[in-house]
Design an enzyme around this catalytic site. Structure first.
Site, PDB file in Angstrom:
ATOM      1  N   ASP A 157       0.956  -1.356  -0.281  1.00 46.38           N
ATOM      2  CA  ASP A 157      -0.035   0.099  -0.046  1.00 46.38           C
ATOM      3  C   ASP A 157       0.839   1.259  -0.054  1.00 46.38           C
ATOM      4  O   ASP A 157       0.343   2.282   0.238  1.00 46.38           O
ATOM      5  CB  ASP A 157      -0.779   0.010   1.245  1.00 46.38           C
ATOM      6  CG  ASP A 157      -2.309  -0.846   0.941  1.00 46.38           C
ATOM      7  OD1 ASP A 157      -2.681  -1.092  -0.154  1.00 46.38           O
ATOM      8  OD2 ASP A 157      -2.570  -1.564   1.964  1.00 46.38           O
ATOM      9  N   ASP A 185      -7.314  -4.355  -4.423  1.00 50.15           N
ATOM     10  CA  ASP A 185      -6.812  -2.976  -3.899  1.00 50.15           C
ATOM     11  C   ASP A 185      -5.579  -2.442  -4.844  1.00 50.15           C
ATOM     12  O   ASP A 185      -5.585  -1.177  -4.910  1.00 50.15           O
ATOM     13  CB  ASP A 185      -6.548  -2.876  -2.565  1.00 50.15           C
ATOM     14  CG  ASP A 185      -7.578  -3.560  -1.895  1.00 50.15           C
ATOM     15  OD1 ASP A 185      -7.934  -4.711  -2.112  1.00 50.15           O
ATOM     16  OD2 ASP A 185      -8.253  -2.924  -0.661  1.00 50.15           O
ATOM     17  N   GLY A 194      -8.437 -18.037  -6.133  1.00 45.71           N
ATOM     18  CA  GLY A 194      -8.955 -16.762  -5.403  1.00 45.71           C
ATOM     19  C   GLY A 194      -9.431 -17.081  -4.229  1.00 45.71           C
ATOM     20  O   GLY A 194     -10.072 -18.011  -3.629  1.00 45.71           O
ATOM     21  N   THR A 202     -11.018 -14.462  -0.316  1.00 48.96           N
ATOM     22  CA  THR A 202     -11.261 -13.137   0.125  1.00 48.96           C
ATOM     23  C   THR A 202     -10.627 -12.963   1.579  1.00 48.96           C
ATOM     24  O   THR A 202     -10.100 -13.791   2.147  1.00 48.96           O
ATOM     25  CB  THR A 202     -12.879 -12.874   0.412  1.00 48.96           C
ATOM     26  OG1 THR A 202     -13.215 -11.511   0.642  1.00 48.96           O
ATOM     27  CG2 THR A 202     -13.528 -13.571   1.650  1.00 48.96           C
ATOM     28  N   ARG A 245     -16.182  -2.953  -2.206  1.00 44.06           N
ATOM     29  CA  ARG A 245     -15.179  -2.014  -2.227  1.00 44.06           C
ATOM     30  C   ARG A 245     -14.156  -2.709  -3.310  1.00 44.06           C
ATOM     31  O   ARG A 245     -13.604  -2.244  -4.034  1.00 44.06           O
ATOM     32  CB  ARG A 245     -14.238  -1.731  -1.133  1.00 44.06           C
ATOM     33  CG  ARG A 245     -13.452  -0.626  -1.289  1.00 44.06           C
ATOM     34  CD  ARG A 245     -13.315   0.126   0.393  1.00 44.06           C
ATOM     35  NE  ARG A 245     -12.486  -0.550   1.107  1.00 44.06           N
ATOM     36  CZ  ARG A 245     -12.954  -1.196   2.244  1.00 44.06           C
ATOM     37  NH1 ARG A 245     -14.372  -1.031   2.554  1.00 44.06           N
ATOM     38  NH2 ARG A 245     -12.181  -1.653   3.128  1.00 44.06           N
ATOM     39  N   TRP A 303     -12.709  -1.166  -6.747  1.00 41.83           N
ATOM     40  CA  TRP A 303     -11.195  -0.688  -7.117  1.00 41.83           C
ATOM     41  C   TRP A 303     -11.037  -1.334  -8.337  1.00 41.83           C
ATOM     42  O   TRP A 303     -10.390  -0.590  -9.217  1.00 41.83           O
ATOM     43  CB  TRP A 303     -10.358  -1.544  -5.822  1.00 41.83           C
ATOM     44  CG  TRP A 303     -10.486  -1.159  -4.877  1.00 41.83           C
ATOM     45  CD1 TRP A 303     -10.402  -2.039  -3.633  1.00 41.83           C
ATOM     46  CD2 TRP A 303      -9.919   0.132  -4.231  1.00 41.83           C
ATOM     47  NE1 TRP A 303     -10.145  -1.300  -2.453  1.00 41.83           N
ATOM     48  CE2 TRP A 303      -9.968   0.166  -2.738  1.00 41.83           C
ATOM     49  CE3 TRP A 303      -9.921   1.354  -4.965  1.00 41.83           C
ATOM     50  CZ2 TRP A 303      -9.844   1.100  -1.954  1.00 41.83           C
ATOM     51  CZ3 TRP A 303      -9.647   2.466  -3.952  1.00 41.83           C
ATOM     52  CH2 TRP A 303      -9.594   2.529  -2.519  1.00 41.83           C
TER      53      TRP A 303
END
Length: 386
Positions: free
Chosen positions: A107, A167, A225, A227, A239, A243
């Site tokens: 980030d 994100d 995949g 979460t 969200r 993104w």
């Protein structure tokens, strides 16, 4: 796609004019000035508790949003109080790089784009170039050659953390900025590689999205995949979908490679088809009006910015009007303009539901993207930090 929802947004968007935009920016800047008095050179926490931000050092992934809001407020008002705090924030971000303080994650783009890059684009201050490149170098250090992606979290090479998350699409602009500053294509090449891994694997066949996607640590091959913040591995975190709606046209605008319009259209339509009656999404798109689950207003603010990026690259002609409608919907009952004791700007967000963190509270990215959407509409030629 649910055209009725689109038309409702467009109808609301007709009332979002320059007068409305200035009124919204005025109360936001007034609230930010009040918040500065409390935070001084420190930073708000990522989300509120009982609608109040905790005072923290520069130690979280969200602090760039605070500085970005302050610089937008300075651009809008020319009030030196905003400028002075931003300059102190810049020193803090510079020191954080030197100390490598809480930077073992992806980030870094969220930290350094809304803060340093935004100021750099406005001022062209050469001393900021070094900070941008150093931040990009730290992000690039997380690139995994096996798998061709930037590892999101954790110790590099840890099999339990050998993954990317959706994100990350908003962390890539920092790398492209470093490429422009240095004339070194390596940053852009790695960003391109990571982007392809995101959109090729994190978007499902029905155009919903995983939050996170794992790769095999030995071979680098795509694995599965899952979460981290959504309701389940099979659901679609609101969200996360947002993104993608912002990240895809953003990438195409930066790289001038228009290859993913069809994919973006389907991802956007999936989001719209899950919008409930009051036009604000639930925190996971698997929920509807029978669920009584919390909303995530921040997801809609992000999508509004995504629509404005989509219009820039020519995805759909009505994109900006839909974005205006989304901002209009949020402004009606989801902002804190009538609540003096609420420190955040955009109410009814969710940070991490499974951790009971920031549920039905304000958060810095919700505040930031609501303000960014307003400022984009007020100044169509404004250069964002992305």
């Amino acid at each position: 796609m649910n055209e009725k929802i689109i038309q409702e947004y467009i109808k609301l968007g007709q009332n979002v004019d320059q007068v409305f935009l200035k009124q919204e920016m005025d109360w936001i800047c007034e609230k930010l000035l009040k918040n500065i008095d409390r935070f001084q050179e420190n930073f708000p926490s990522a989300c509120t508790t009982n609608h109040i931000y905790r005072i923290k050092a520069n130690d979280d992934w969200t602090n760039g949003f605070w500085t970005g809001m302050l610089w937008m407020a300075y651009q809008y008002t020319k009030n030196e109080a905003f400028y002075d705090i931003v300059m102190k924030n810049i020193k803090s971000f510079q020191q954080r790089l030197a100390d490598h303080f809480v930077l073992d994650h992806h980030d870094i783009g969220f930290l350094y784009s809304p803060s340093i890059v935004m100021v750099y684009r406005d001022t062209q201050e050469k001393s900021l170039e070094k900070i941008i490149v150093e931040a990009a170098d730290k992000l690039l250090n997380r690139f995994q050659e096996k798998g061709q992606f930037i590892q999101a979290w954790g110790q590099l090479g840890n099999p339990q953390e050998y993954r990317l998350i959706i994100d990350s699409l908003l962390n890539l602009p920092l790398l492209y900025e470093a490429s422009k500053i240095t004339n070194n294509p390596l940053y852009a090449h790695k960003a391109d590689a990571h982007y392809q891994q995101v959109i090729n694997h994190i978007i499902r066949s029905d155009y919903s999205t995983y939050h996170t996607f794992y790769f095999d640590v030995e071979t680098g091959k795509p694995d599965h995949g899952a979460t981290h913040q959504g309701f389940s591995d099979q659901s679609c975190w609101a969200r996360g979908q947002a993104w993608a709606i912002l990240g895809i046209p953003l990438h195409e605008r930066i790289t001038q490679q228009k290859n993913d319009e069809s994919k973006w259209t389907h991802v956007f339509e999936y989001f719209i088809d899950k919008i409930p009656q009051d036009l604000i999404p639930y925190w996971d798109l698997c929920f509807d009006d029978t669920s009584h689950e919390p909303k995530d207003s921040s997801a809609l603010a992000i999508v509004a910015c995504g629509l404005m990026e989509a219009q820039k690259v020519g995805y759909r002609q009505d994109a900006q009007m839909i974005a205006k409608g989304m901002i209009g919907a949020l402004s009606q009952t989801y902002t804190s303009s009538k609540y003096k004791d609420v420190e955040g700007l955009l109410m009814h967000g969710v940070y991490a539901y499974s951790e009971n963190k920031g549920v039905d509270e304000e958060n810095l990215w919700g505040d930031y993207f609501y303000m960014e959407a307003l400022y984009r509409l007020l100044n169509p030629e404004w250069k964002t930090c992305w």
